[in-house]
Design a protein around this motif. Structure first.
Motif, PDB file in Angstrom:
ATOM      1  N   GLY A  54       0.785  -1.099  -0.056  1.00  0.00           N
ATOM      2  CA  GLY A  54      -0.027   0.172  -0.085  1.00  0.00           C
ATOM      3  C   GLY A  54       0.821   1.352   0.041  1.00  0.00           C
ATOM      4  N   THR A  55       0.252   2.442   0.078  1.00  0.00           N
ATOM      5  CA  THR A  55       0.783   3.643   0.179  1.00  0.00           C
ATOM      6  C   THR A  55       1.639   3.686   1.393  1.00  0.00           C
ATOM      7  N   VAL A  56       2.987   3.963   1.330  1.00  0.00           N
ATOM      8  CA  VAL A  56       3.830   3.860   2.381  1.00  0.00           C
ATOM      9  C   VAL A  56       3.716   5.238   3.351  1.00  0.00           C
ATOM     10  N   THR A  57       3.996   5.155   4.847  1.00  0.00           N
ATOM     11  CA  THR A  57       3.783   6.121   5.517  1.00  0.00           C
ATOM     12  C   THR A  57       5.369   6.186   6.152  1.00  0.00           C
ATOM     13  N   TYR A  98       8.215   0.607  -1.425  1.00  0.00           N
ATOM     14  CA  TYR A  98       9.582  -0.048  -1.851  1.00  0.00           C
ATOM     15  C   TYR A  98      10.541   1.041  -1.933  1.00  0.00           C
ATOM     16  N   THR A  99      11.848   0.381  -2.118  1.00  0.00           N
ATOM     17  CA  THR A  99      12.930   1.208  -2.502  1.00  0.00           C
ATOM     18  C   THR A  99      13.658   0.338  -3.480  1.00  0.00           C
ATOM     19  N   ASP A 118      14.927  -9.193  -8.562  1.00  0.00           N
ATOM     20  CA  ASP A 118      13.405  -9.354  -8.500  1.00  0.00           C
ATOM     21  C   ASP A 118      12.892  -9.255 -10.097  1.00  0.00           C
ATOM     22  N   PHE A 119      13.588  -8.035 -10.528  1.00  0.00           N
ATOM     23  CA  PHE A 119      13.251  -7.994 -12.168  1.00  0.00           C
ATOM     24  C   PHE A 119      14.314  -8.061 -13.094  1.00  0.00           C
ATOM     25  N   ASN A 285       2.945 -11.440  -4.484  1.00  0.00           N
ATOM     26  CA  ASN A 285       3.245 -10.853  -3.237  1.00  0.00           C
ATOM     27  C   ASN A 285       3.529  -9.374  -3.379  1.00  0.00           C
ATOM     28  N   ASN A 286       3.736  -8.782  -4.414  1.00  0.00           N
ATOM     29  CA  ASN A 286       4.290  -7.410  -4.587  1.00  0.00           C
ATOM     30  C   ASN A 286       3.503  -6.830  -5.977  1.00  0.00           C
ATOM     31  N   PRO A 287       2.456  -6.805  -6.188  1.00  0.00           N
ATOM     32  CA  PRO A 287       1.777  -6.355  -7.182  1.00  0.00           C
ATOM     33  C   PRO A 287       2.179  -4.727  -7.444  1.00  0.00           C
TER      34      PRO A 287
END
Length: 391
Positions: A54-57, A98-99, A118-119, A285-287
């Motif tokens: 989700g959007t990071v805080t 993510y970073t 990962d990519f 896990n990481n869409p």
């Protein structure tokens, strides 16, 4: 049928072509051109943690995403702009929790297969080969660079369509009397050319018993070998250090056909030679990370297309394109990006994500490659194409 056991040695090719070993080590399939070799770009300080999609805080830790990118060509310009010169990718990833840790290597496929990043920027056909050989569960979700390679011959030679009467006549003459040089039987250009030659012209390109006499050499050596009349035709592109031989004031070489253009005419669309691939586990896990990459890539392409000459004629990007000067870099923009010469397809895709049409075309293309023996017929057990809009 010809026996293609002939292989001119790397040393003899380099000596005749006058190309250094160091330069040839840069050859790859990312929109042509070379780079600075392996390097690393860290565009964030996040540690490897569970993260959130989700959007990071401010209170959340950022999960590190690792990438392996091809370091040269027009694709290399896009990657450098996306990961180093701007914060586009980092900002998009941050929004999703993510970073990014981006590395560059021509060994990107092997490193990806080893389970590190990962990519990887491999396309559907290369990803299919990798997935089936290693029994990996992979997902391709983007297209970045089209299959820009093609058959090239010398202007005015007896294999020139202006002298034979047309493309089909030139290819038949090449099969009967000429010598063809390619970069590698494992290159991304060969499966496309097998399909084109078989289905459009009734000719077989095969390592053992094809219709052509074939030798192999490093991609960067091929254009000069052709210009020096060592071979009748080559499978390469202007981006592989050949811009000077295509300059319109006094061109020495011309394209017989370009793979992406031919495949498009055949109904497959201008198939990619580079794309975005990851594992099924990572997508599930990481869409958010997958969507962020596609969005940042599309934004970077749009920016590049708004100022291609400015970026392409700036160092180190001129070197990425293996252009010797600004004139050659500008020509490559005219040829590859502006389509002002014989190349007609888009080199880089403005829409990176795969829609249903792209997925259908890619599936049909790989099915045909399977029929010709380039990938196993059960490839869909290991590779899936995904539309990120459905994640």
């Amino acid at each position: 049928k010809r026996n293609n056991s002939s292989r001119t040695t790397r040393r003899s090719y380099l000596k005749r072509a006058g190309v250094s070993v160091g330069a040839l080590a840069l050859a790859g399939c990312a929109g042509g051109g070379g780079g600075e070799g392996d390097s690393e770009s860290s565009s964030g300080d996040g540690s490897d943690s569970s993260g959130s999609t989700g959007t990071v805080t401010d209170s959340q830790e950022l999960q590190e995403v690792n990438m392996i990118l091809s370091p040269g060509g027009f694709a290399g310009i896009i990657y450098d702009q996306m990961t180093k010169q701007t914060d586009r990718l980092e900002n998009r990833m941050n929004e999703e929790g993510y970073t990014v840790n981006a590395q560059e290597s021509w060994e990107n496929a092997a490193l990806f297969a080893a389970g590190g990043p990962d990519f990887s920027d491999i396309a559907g056909l290369e990803a299919t080969t990798l997935a089936t050989e290693r029994e990996l569960d992979l997902v391709t979700f983007g297209k970045t660079i089209s299959n820009f390679v093609g058959f090239i011959t010398r202007i005015g030679s007896r294999f020139d369509p202006d002298n034979t009467g047309g493309l089909e006549e030139s290819l038949n003459l090449l099969a009967n009397e000429g010598k063809l040089a390619i970069g590698s039987w494992g290159g991304g250009d060969v499966p496309a050319e097998k399909i084109i030659l078989e289905d459009q012209f009734g000719l077989t390109l095969d390592e053992d018993q094809g219709d052509f006499e074939v030798v192999t050499a490093d991609y960067f050596a091929l254009p000069q070998l052709l210009a020096d009349e060592e071979v009748a035709a080559v499978s390469t592109a202007p981006q592989y250090g050949a811009a000077s031989l295509f300059l319109p004031d006094d061109p020495a070489l011309k394209g017989l056909f370009w793979n992406a253009d031919q495949l498009d005419e055949m109904g497959y669309g201008p198939r990619p030679i580079n794309g975005w691939t990851t594992t099924r586990e990572f997508v599930d896990n990481n869409p958010g990370a997958v969507r962020a990459l596609v969005e940042a890539h599309e934004e970077t392409v749009a920016d590049f297309l708004s100022r291609p000459y400015e970026l392409s004629t700036t160092e180190p990007y001129t070197e990425f394109l293996t252009a010797q000067n600004e004139q050659e870099a500008e020509f490559l923009v005219d040829f590859c990006i502006k389509n002002e010469y014989s190349w007609e397809s888009p080199l880089m895709y403005e829409t990176v994500s795969l829609d249903e049409t792209a997925i259908e075309q890619e599936t049909q293309y790989i099915n045909r490659a399977a029929e010709l023996g380039d990938v196993p017929s059960n490839w869909q057990e290991y590779l899936e194409f995904v539309n990120v809009n459905n994640l």
